[in-house]
Write a protein that holds these residues in place. Sequence first.
Motif, PDB file in Angstrom:
ATOM      1  N   CYS A 284     -11.418   5.355  -0.888  1.00  0.00           N
ATOM      2  CA  CYS A 284     -10.559   4.244  -1.327  1.00  0.00           C
ATOM      3  C   CYS A 284     -11.283   2.905  -1.227  1.00  0.00           C
ATOM      4  O   CYS A 284     -10.982   1.980  -1.982  1.00  0.00           O
ATOM      5  CB  CYS A 284      -9.253   4.237  -0.536  1.00  0.00           C
ATOM      6  SG  CYS A 284      -8.157   5.583  -1.060  1.00  0.00           S
TER       7      CYS A 284
ATOM      8  N   PHE B  65      -3.583  -2.137  -4.302  1.00  0.00           N
ATOM      9  CA  PHE B  65      -2.234  -2.702  -4.475  1.00  0.00           C
ATOM     10  C   PHE B  65      -1.994  -3.799  -3.433  1.00  0.00           C
ATOM     11  O   PHE B  65      -1.288  -4.764  -3.680  1.00  0.00           O
ATOM     12  CB  PHE B  65      -1.179  -1.604  -4.296  1.00  0.00           C
ATOM     13  CG  PHE B  65      -1.308  -0.471  -5.281  1.00  0.00           C
ATOM     14  CD1 PHE B  65      -0.856  -0.621  -6.586  1.00  0.00           C
ATOM     15  CD2 PHE B  65      -1.880   0.739  -4.917  1.00  0.00           C
ATOM     16  CE1 PHE B  65      -0.967   0.417  -7.503  1.00  0.00           C
ATOM     17  CE2 PHE B  65      -1.995   1.782  -5.828  1.00  0.00           C
ATOM     18  CZ  PHE B  65      -1.540   1.617  -7.115  1.00  0.00           C
ATOM     19  N   CYS B  66      -2.590  -3.617  -2.253  1.00  0.00           N
ATOM     20  CA  CYS B  66      -2.421  -4.565  -1.143  1.00  0.00           C
ATOM     21  C   CYS B  66      -2.909  -5.961  -1.528  1.00  0.00           C
ATOM     22  O   CYS B  66      -2.280  -6.959  -1.200  1.00  0.00           O
ATOM     23  CB  CYS B  66      -3.194  -4.060   0.073  1.00  0.00           C
ATOM     24  SG  CYS B  66      -4.903  -3.634  -0.322  1.00  0.00           S
TER      25      CYS B  66
ATOM     26  N   CYS C 135     -10.041   2.414  -4.927  1.00  0.00           N
ATOM     27  CA  CYS C 135      -8.602   2.139  -4.882  1.00  0.00           C
ATOM     28  C   CYS C 135      -8.280   0.901  -5.728  1.00  0.00           C
ATOM     29  O   CYS C 135      -9.018  -0.086  -5.685  1.00  0.00           O
ATOM     30  CB  CYS C 135      -8.144   1.910  -3.442  1.00  0.00           C
ATOM     31  SG  CYS C 135      -6.346   1.740  -3.327  1.00  0.00           S
TER      32      CYS C 135
ATOM     33  N   TYR D 113      -6.487  -3.369  10.946  1.00  0.00           N
ATOM     34  CA  TYR D 113      -7.893  -2.973  10.786  1.00  0.00           C
ATOM     35  C   TYR D 113      -8.768  -4.152  10.375  1.00  0.00           C
ATOM     36  O   TYR D 113      -9.927  -4.235  10.773  1.00  0.00           O
ATOM     37  CB  TYR D 113      -8.063  -1.710   9.922  1.00  0.00           C
ATOM     38  CG  TYR D 113      -8.104  -1.838   8.421  1.00  0.00           C
ATOM     39  CD1 TYR D 113      -9.195  -2.404   7.763  1.00  0.00           C
ATOM     40  CD2 TYR D 113      -7.081  -1.324   7.639  1.00  0.00           C
ATOM     41  CE1 TYR D 113      -9.235  -2.477   6.379  1.00  0.00           C
ATOM     42  CE2 TYR D 113      -7.115  -1.401   6.255  1.00  0.00           C
ATOM     43  CZ  TYR D 113      -8.193  -1.980   5.635  1.00  0.00           C
ATOM     44  OH  TYR D 113      -8.239  -2.061   4.271  1.00  0.00           O
TER      45      TYR D 113
ATOM     46  N   ILE E  99      -9.662  -6.988   0.675  1.00  0.00           N
ATOM     47  CA  ILE E  99      -9.283  -5.910   1.602  1.00  0.00           C
ATOM     48  C   ILE E  99     -10.066  -4.628   1.309  1.00  0.00           C
ATOM     49  O   ILE E  99     -10.574  -3.967   2.215  1.00  0.00           O
ATOM     50  CB  ILE E  99      -7.758  -5.646   1.510  1.00  0.00           C
ATOM     51  CG1 ILE E  99      -6.990  -6.905   1.922  1.00  0.00           C
ATOM     52  CG2 ILE E  99      -7.364  -4.452   2.376  1.00  0.00           C
ATOM     53  CD1 ILE E  99      -5.492  -6.844   1.664  1.00  0.00           C
TER      54      ILE E  99
ATOM     55  N   HIS F 102      -6.829   3.115  10.261  1.00  0.00           N
ATOM     56  CA  HIS F 102      -6.751   3.402   8.827  1.00  0.00           C
ATOM     57  C   HIS F 102      -6.442   4.874   8.581  1.00  0.00           C
ATOM     58  O   HIS F 102      -5.605   5.242   7.766  1.00  0.00           O
ATOM     59  CB  HIS F 102      -8.083   3.018   8.172  1.00  0.00           C
ATOM     60  CG  HIS F 102      -8.049   3.066   6.690  1.00  0.00           C
ATOM     61  ND1 HIS F 102      -8.122   4.251   5.989  1.00  0.00           N
ATOM     62  CD2 HIS F 102      -7.907   2.083   5.771  1.00  0.00           C
ATOM     63  CE1 HIS F 102      -8.042   3.983   4.703  1.00  0.00           C
ATOM     64  NE2 HIS F 102      -7.910   2.679   4.537  1.00  0.00           N
TER      65      HIS F 102
ATOM     66  N   ASN G  79      -4.322   7.060   5.989  1.00  0.00           N
ATOM     67  CA  ASN G  79      -5.152   7.421   4.838  1.00  0.00           C
ATOM     68  C   ASN G  79      -6.514   7.920   5.316  1.00  0.00           C
ATOM     69  O   ASN G  79      -7.338   7.131   5.783  1.00  0.00           O
ATOM     70  CB  ASN G  79      -5.314   6.187   3.935  1.00  0.00           C
ATOM     71  CG  ASN G  79      -6.266   6.444   2.776  1.00  0.00           C
ATOM     72  OD1 ASN G  79      -6.726   7.569   2.566  1.00  0.00           O
ATOM     73  ND2 ASN G  79      -6.568   5.402   2.025  1.00  0.00           N
TER      74      ASN G  79
ATOM     75  N   ILE H  40      -4.446   6.829  -3.706  1.00  0.00           N
ATOM     76  CA  ILE H  40      -3.652   6.428  -2.540  1.00  0.00           C
ATOM     77  C   ILE H  40      -2.187   6.855  -2.686  1.00  0.00           C
ATOM     78  O   ILE H  40      -1.526   7.175  -1.695  1.00  0.00           O
ATOM     79  CB  ILE H  40      -3.804   4.908  -2.245  1.00  0.00           C
ATOM     80  CG1 ILE H  40      -3.169   4.555  -0.900  1.00  0.00           C
ATOM     81  CG2 ILE H  40      -3.249   4.041  -3.352  1.00  0.00           C
ATOM     82  CD1 ILE H  40      -3.770   5.230   0.295  1.00  0.00           C
TER      83      ILE H  40
ATOM     84  N   CYS I  91       0.873  -1.185   0.000  1.00  0.00           N
ATOM     85  CA  CYS I  91       0.000   0.000   0.000  1.00  0.00           C
ATOM     86  C   CYS I  91       0.907   1.231   0.000  1.00  0.00           C
ATOM     87  O   CYS I  91       1.741   1.376   0.896  1.00  0.00           O
ATOM     88  CB  CYS I  91      -0.896   0.024   1.238  1.00  0.00           C
ATOM     89  SG  CYS I  91      -1.790   1.591   1.397  1.00  0.00           S
TER      90      CYS I  91
ATOM     91  N   LYS J  69     -12.671  -2.669   3.727  1.00  0.00           N
ATOM     92  CA  LYS J  69     -12.457  -1.251   4.060  1.00  0.00           C
ATOM     93  C   LYS J  69     -13.752  -0.462   3.830  1.00  0.00           C
ATOM     94  O   LYS J  69     -14.176   0.334   4.660  1.00  0.00           O
ATOM     95  CB  LYS J  69     -11.346  -0.692   3.162  1.00  0.00           C
ATOM     96  CG  LYS J  69     -11.015   0.779   3.422  1.00  0.00           C
ATOM     97  CD  LYS J  69     -10.323   1.434   2.236  1.00  0.00           C
ATOM     98  CE  LYS J  69      -9.063   0.767   1.797  1.00  0.00           C
ATOM     99  NZ  LYS J  69      -7.941   0.981   2.687  1.00  0.00           N
TER     100      LYS J  69
END
Length: 487
Positions: free
Chosen positions: A116, A123-124, A120, A90, A139, A106, A110, A457, A81, A143
Amino acid sequence: MLEVLNRITEGKGVMEDIALIEELAVGMANNSLCALGQLTPGPVLSALRYFREEFETHILEKRCPAGTCKDLVRAPCVNSCPAGVDVPSYLSLVSEGKYAQGLAIHRKRNPFALVCGRICPAFCEKRCRRGDLDEPIAIRQIKRFMADQEIKNPWTPPLLEANKGQKVAIIGSGPAGLTAALRLAQWGYQVTVFEALSVAGGMMAIGIPEYRLPRDILQAEIDNVRRAGVEIKLNSRLGRDFTIDELMDRQGFSSVVMAIGAHNSRSLRIPGEERDGVWGGTDFLRRVALGDKPDLTGKRVAVVGGGNTAIDAARTALRLGAASVNLVYRRTREEMPAEALEIHEAEEEGIKMTFLANPSRVIGVDKVEGLELVMQDLGEFDDSSRRRPMPIAGSEYVLPVDIILPAIGQSTDVTCADSCGITFNRNTTIKVDRKLCTTRPGVFAAGDAVLGPATVIEAVAQGNQSAMMVDEFLQKGEEASKESWLD
Ligand SMILES: Cc1cc2nc3c(=O)[nH]c(=O)nc-3n(C[C@H](O)[C@H](O)[C@H](O)COP(=O)(O)OP(=O)(O)OC[C@H]3O[C@@H](n4cnc5c(N)ncnc54)[C@H](O)[C@@H]3O)c2cc1C
Ligand code: SF4
């Protein structure tokens, strides 16, 4: 040398270590009597020559971008990330139903969880270990769920330090500017954001279409920043309404962060592009977002490009009544930079894709009547590690269209350059050093204006970093750094 290299991979290196390694390696190569001694420093010297930035990142940011130095990588998702959001913590709190606590963690990295959670590229998830077994953990969706649970409890960001009595100006209210503004306000600065447009949010408000990012969701997170004490001045354009000299010399701002994004649509550079009916992709999306929606009923639209902006422009045109939308891309589907899901949804909605075709001429007398395309073949790999499109001689044909939306990239508007006293690179990004410091002392830069078109991000990450650098600059002498606070 091994000792120094180990120190760097453990996050204990200092910048002087780079020169030390170089000195040791050159000394070994020049003074050894056997081939082993002469040749072994070679890879180290090559690594320094081609990947110096990686060494610096390990030392200055205590980060391993490749995710291989175990002392610097807590979890691959956190490492990948760009803002280093603490994903495992989280996720664990969400599993216990502790949404507010999860969100608090979080927001340390961010502040745009609602945004996100929807847009988003995650990438995670691409590095999630669970993906080695079956599928990555969702993920981003988790979120979104977590942030949505708390939407009825507006967040007032805590003030973490006493009033410092210093003013900081942020130019641009996109994710980079708003994140920098939020952090600095939390650290006791008086922060004003100057925004050229009539709305705040940058590309989150006037690029990403509303059907992907509802505006009330975005507004909720902009309001959080305002509640931290940040003033956002709309319709205030640097270069037209004020200069940096005015801010720093007459209005008492001690530091400035330039977060002006990359808003100019790149042109196709083909004959006839000036004709009525050729609209830059981001110009078109901005116009629609600001409420000036062209009626495309019955129109045949061609969108040129293969990225997310092209897909957004195409899907928006369809929503405005276009009879047909044809997305023209010079490579194949596999090379398209747009997210696979976005491409899939665009096709589901009826957008046609024309691959291996490149525009060569706009046809029409006063207004657009067609787009001449040349078929392409893929040649050798280029700098972007993708195969270079090569025109096939004599393969031209005309696609009959009424509207053309080029979406082949964006650049930063450099018309404010004269009023900034900072230097822009040839590709229009702002010239900065590793500390995001521009060529003018006290003026920093962040986001797309530094990186070129990137993601929310990545802009948030640079917003965090630029705030730390402003703080360090204004508190210099105290060696102030907020790295530990962010952890
Ligand atoms: C169509 C489209 C779709 C996208 N989709 C996604 C997505 O799905 N996921 C994702 O993560 N990212 C996406 N992005 C990218 C993302 O929106 C940007 O990377 C991000 O917003 C950049 O943030 P920023 O703060 O650097 O700049 P911006 O968000 O561009 O904000 C810059 C701000 O500065 C203002 N400004 C410019 N010049 C001046 C001046 N002279 N004076 C005062 N203000 C000025 C601008 O008006 C703007 O509000 C998309 C981008 C586009 C264009
Ligand atoms: S911001 Fe994006 S990359 Fe970072 S943890 Fe959230 S979904 Fe993953």
